[in-house]
Enzyme design. Structure first.
Site, mmCIF file in Angstrom:
data_model
loop_
_atom_site.group_PDB
_atom_site.id
_atom_site.type_symbol
_atom_site.label_atom_id
_atom_site.label_comp_id
_atom_site.label_asym_id
_atom_site.label_seq_id
_atom_site.Cartn_x
_atom_site.Cartn_y
_atom_site.Cartn_z
ATOM 1 N N SER A 8 0.843 -1.196 0.000
ATOM 2 C CA SER A 8 0.000 0.000 0.000
ATOM 3 C C SER A 8 0.880 1.248 0.000
ATOM 4 C CB SER A 8 -0.899 0.027 1.236
ATOM 5 O OG SER A 8 -1.435 1.329 1.388
ATOM 6 N N ASP A 35 -4.828 3.616 -1.757
ATOM 7 C CA ASP A 35 -5.883 3.953 -0.794
ATOM 8 C C ASP A 35 -6.406 5.370 -0.984
ATOM 9 O OD1 ASP A 35 -6.059 1.637 1.018
ATOM 10 O OD2 ASP A 35 -3.947 2.079 1.412
ATOM 11 N N MET A 68 -12.099 4.539 -0.155
ATOM 12 C CA MET A 68 -12.704 4.780 1.161
ATOM 13 C C MET A 68 -13.361 6.147 1.100
ATOM 14 S SD MET A 68 -9.609 3.244 3.447
ATOM 15 C CE MET A 68 -8.461 3.395 2.080
ATOM 16 N N MET A 137 -11.531 -5.860 5.695
ATOM 17 C CA MET A 137 -10.669 -4.956 6.468
ATOM 18 C C MET A 137 -10.291 -5.627 7.787
ATOM 19 S SD MET A 137 -10.089 -2.223 4.711
ATOM 20 C CE MET A 137 -9.077 -1.502 6.011
ATOM 21 N N GLY A 142 -8.719 3.963 7.514
ATOM 22 C CA GLY A 142 -8.437 5.385 7.730
ATOM 23 C C GLY A 142 -6.974 5.720 7.911
ATOM 24 N N GLY A 197 1.219 -1.959 4.161
ATOM 25 C CA GLY A 197 1.703 -0.593 3.963
ATOM 26 C C GLY A 197 2.966 -0.332 4.748
HETATM 27 C C1 DX5 Z 1 -6.103 1.572 5.884
HETATM 28 C C2 DX5 Z 1 -5.749 1.327 4.455
HETATM 29 C C3 DX5 Z 1 -4.630 0.392 4.314
HETATM 30 C C4 DX5 Z 1 -3.329 0.863 4.910
HETATM 31 C C5 DX5 Z 1 -2.692 -0.346 5.528
HETATM 32 O O1 DX5 Z 1 -7.297 2.217 5.999
HETATM 33 O O2 DX5 Z 1 -6.858 0.782 3.743
HETATM 34 O O3 DX5 Z 1 -4.443 -0.064 2.978
HETATM 35 O O4 DX5 Z 1 -2.441 1.435 3.985
HETATM 36 O O5 DX5 Z 1 -1.591 0.042 6.266
HETATM 37 P P1 DX5 Z 1 -0.803 -0.945 7.228
HETATM 38 O O6 DX5 Z 1 -0.389 -2.121 6.393
HETATM 39 O O7 DX5 Z 1 0.330 -0.122 7.719
HETATM 40 O O8 DX5 Z 1 -1.762 -1.341 8.320
HETATM 41 ZN ZN ZN Z 2 -6.457 -0.188 1.717
#
Ligand code: DX5
Ligand code: ZN
Length: 217
Positions: A8, A35, A68, A137, A142, A197
């Site tokens: 991500s 995202d 989102m 999720m 967020g 991410g």
């Molecule tokens: C959160 C996003 C994710 C985010 C994940 O709302 O949808 O895609 O980038 O980040 P990590 O892997 O750091 O939890």
């Molecule tokens: Zn995401």
């Protein structure tokens, strides 16, 4: 079912995004997770189609766009034109989920549906025959860098059993809190597209990507 890592870019360094995309590509990640946050559906604001369009120039990998945003049907065509390969909308954010999925497919891209931790699988059962991917999720959406919520993996298991029993051709993606310590449990529960991410972009991007891919073999 093929397993793919989807770094991500929310956690990437956008000053050097071209180089960061090259690093994850060379390490073997097949997806790039993008995202989009609108400050309404989720508290934060991230980026939109101009950024996607610019990134499209620097990667041939699957651009996996996670919207989102409220009423995402307003922007489906824009993200498809900007280069998305998959567009995922939140079931909770769509007034007419079935129609929005049809809209995504009519743009010639794959369609995904996402659900938040507190949303049950039952809410998306009726659209499973028309989506290519379900995003479960594993944190409340967020922000990057949150801790995985364990009960969300029960939903991954439930969906994997359902999909297998009905012989549906659907990818199951997990997103949030996936790192070298939690990836095994997500895979074991039945996820095959793994978003990460902070676990990819904090520190040595190439080594992080390779370490996660190693666990997916
Ligand atoms: C959160 C996003 C994710 C985010 C994940 O709302 O949808 O895609 O980038 O980040 P990590 O892997 O750091 O939890
Ligand atoms: Zn995401």
């Amino acid at each position: 079912m093929e397993k793919c890592l989807a770094p991500s870019v929310l956690s990437a360094d956008f000053g050097i995004i071209k180089e960061q995309l090259e690093l994850i590509d060379k390490a073997g990640a097949k997806y790039v997770h993008f995202d989009v946050m609108d400050g309404m559906y989720v508290p934060s604001i991230s980026f939109g189609f101009p950024v996607l369009k610019s990134m499209r120039k620097y990667t041939n990998r699957v651009l996996d766009v996670h919207l989102m945003i409220v009423n995402p049907e307003r922007y489906i065509e824009k993200f498809a034109e900007a280069g998305a390969d998959i567009i995922t909308v939140h079931a909770e954010a769509c007034t007419h989920l079935d129609a929005t999925i049809d809209q995504i497919k009519s743009c010639g891209v794959k369609a995904g549906v996402a659900i938040n931790p507190a949303t049950p699988i039952a809410n998306i059962i009726h659209v499973l025959d028309k989506v290519d991917m379900v995003l479960i999720m594993t944190v409340n959406p967020g922000f990057g860098g949150q801790k995985l919520i364990p009960y969300t993996l029960d939903k991954v298991r439930e969906l994997r059993n359902f999909v297998n029993a009905k012989q549906l051709d659907i990818d199951i993606e997990v997103d949030g809190g996936i790192n070298k310590d939690t990836i095994d449990s997500a895979l074991e529960a039945g996820a095959n597209i793994i978003v990460a991410g902070s676990a990819v972009f904090e520190g040595d991007v190439k080594a992080n990507t390779e370490a996660l891919l190693e666990k997916m073999k």
